[in-house]
Design a protein around this motif. Structure first.
Motif, PDB file in Angstrom:
ATOM      1  N   GLU A 134     185.923  10.762 -19.480  1.00 16.81           N
ATOM      2  CA  GLU A 134     187.305  10.394 -19.861  1.00 16.81           C
ATOM      3  C   GLU A 134     188.091   9.792 -18.700  1.00 16.81           C
ATOM      4  N   CYS A 137     187.976   4.002 -17.605  1.00 15.37           N
ATOM      5  CA  CYS A 137     188.863   3.230 -18.490  1.00 15.37           C
ATOM      6  C   CYS A 137     188.123   2.010 -18.988  1.00 15.37           C
ATOM      7  N   GLU A 138     187.581   2.084 -20.193  1.00 13.30           N
ATOM      8  CA  GLU A 138     186.719   0.991 -20.656  1.00 13.30           C
ATOM      9  C   GLU A 138     187.382   0.091 -21.679  1.00 13.30           C
ATOM     10  N   ASN A 139     188.549   0.488 -22.173  1.00  9.05           N
ATOM     11  CA  ASN A 139     189.111  -0.196 -23.335  1.00  9.05           C
ATOM     12  C   ASN A 139     190.132  -1.278 -22.989  1.00  9.05           C
ATOM     13  N   TRP A 140     189.763  -2.198 -22.118  1.00  8.26           N
ATOM     14  CA  TRP A 140     190.674  -3.297 -21.764  1.00  8.26           C
ATOM     15  C   TRP A 140     189.837  -4.458 -21.218  1.00  8.26           C
ATOM     16  N   LYS A 141     190.465  -5.632 -21.153  1.00 10.07           N
ATOM     17  CA  LYS A 141     189.717  -6.821 -20.730  1.00 10.07           C
ATOM     18  C   LYS A 141     190.380  -7.492 -19.534  1.00 10.07           C
TER      19      LYS A 141
END
Ligand SMILES: Nc1ncnc2c1ncn2[C@@H]1O[C@H](COP(=O)(O)OP(=O)(O)O)[C@@H](O)[C@H]1O
Ligand SMILES: [Mg+2]
Length: 153
Positions: A134, A137-141
């Motif tokens: 957790e 932080c994988e949810n961004w580009k």
């Protein structure tokens, strides 16, 4: 997508160069997906450097890596493991390629400023030592990722 574990070692933290090295990673375009300061203890050191336990330089390595905090990071990108190893330069700063971090910021092998995983297996193992899932932080580009989607191959 490949991930690697990297660390800015105590010599970088003690010399006040955290921002400078981090800026170079950002300038290159590496995607940082996790980052924290941690003061490594002997237990974590022995997990991180398990392959070196018992070698002549190991006691000094532990003294060094536990001497002050490190900055631990996870980077993600295509071929990022090999790319960062090259960006950081050879283990002995005197053999490191001109312009690499170890060439520019270090003089001797023990105080060689930075760590980077050397294989996918090491990366997975080392990331798990320093980060809980957790904390990543994988949810961004990044801009590069968006551009690649727009432009394609
Ligand atoms: N001969 C040595 N003398 C002192 N320190 C060493 C020596 N070899 C390695 N180290 C230290 O141990 C770390 C881990 O070694 P190694 O895995 O061989 O290099 P790398 O960090 O390039 O993967 C090095 O980055 C360095 O800090
Ligand atoms: Mg190594």
């Amino acid at each position: 997508m490949e991930r690697t574990f990297i660390a800015l070692k105590p010599d970088i933290v003690r010399r006040g160069l955290i921002g400078e090295i981090t800026k170079k990673l950002e300038n290159k375009g590496y995607k940082i997906i996790a980052m924290k300061m941690i003061h490594v203890n002997e237990d974590i050191a022995s997990q991180h450097y398990a392959e070196h336990v018992g070698k002549p330089f190991y006691p000094g390595l532990v003294k060094f890596i536990t001497n002050a905090p490190i900055i631990a990071m996870v980077l993600q990108g295509e071929n990022v493991i090999e790319s960062v190893r090259k960006f950081f330069g050879k283990t002995n700063p005197q053999d490191a390629e001109d312009g690499s971090i170890r060439s520019d910021y270090a003089q001797i092998t023990r105080y060689n400023s930075v760590h980077a995983s050397d294989s996918p297996q090491s990366a997975e193992r080392e990331i798990a030592i320093y980060f809980k899932p957790e904390e990543i932080c994988e949810n961004w580009k990044t801009t590069y990722e968006i551009m690649s989607e727009e432009i394609g191959e």
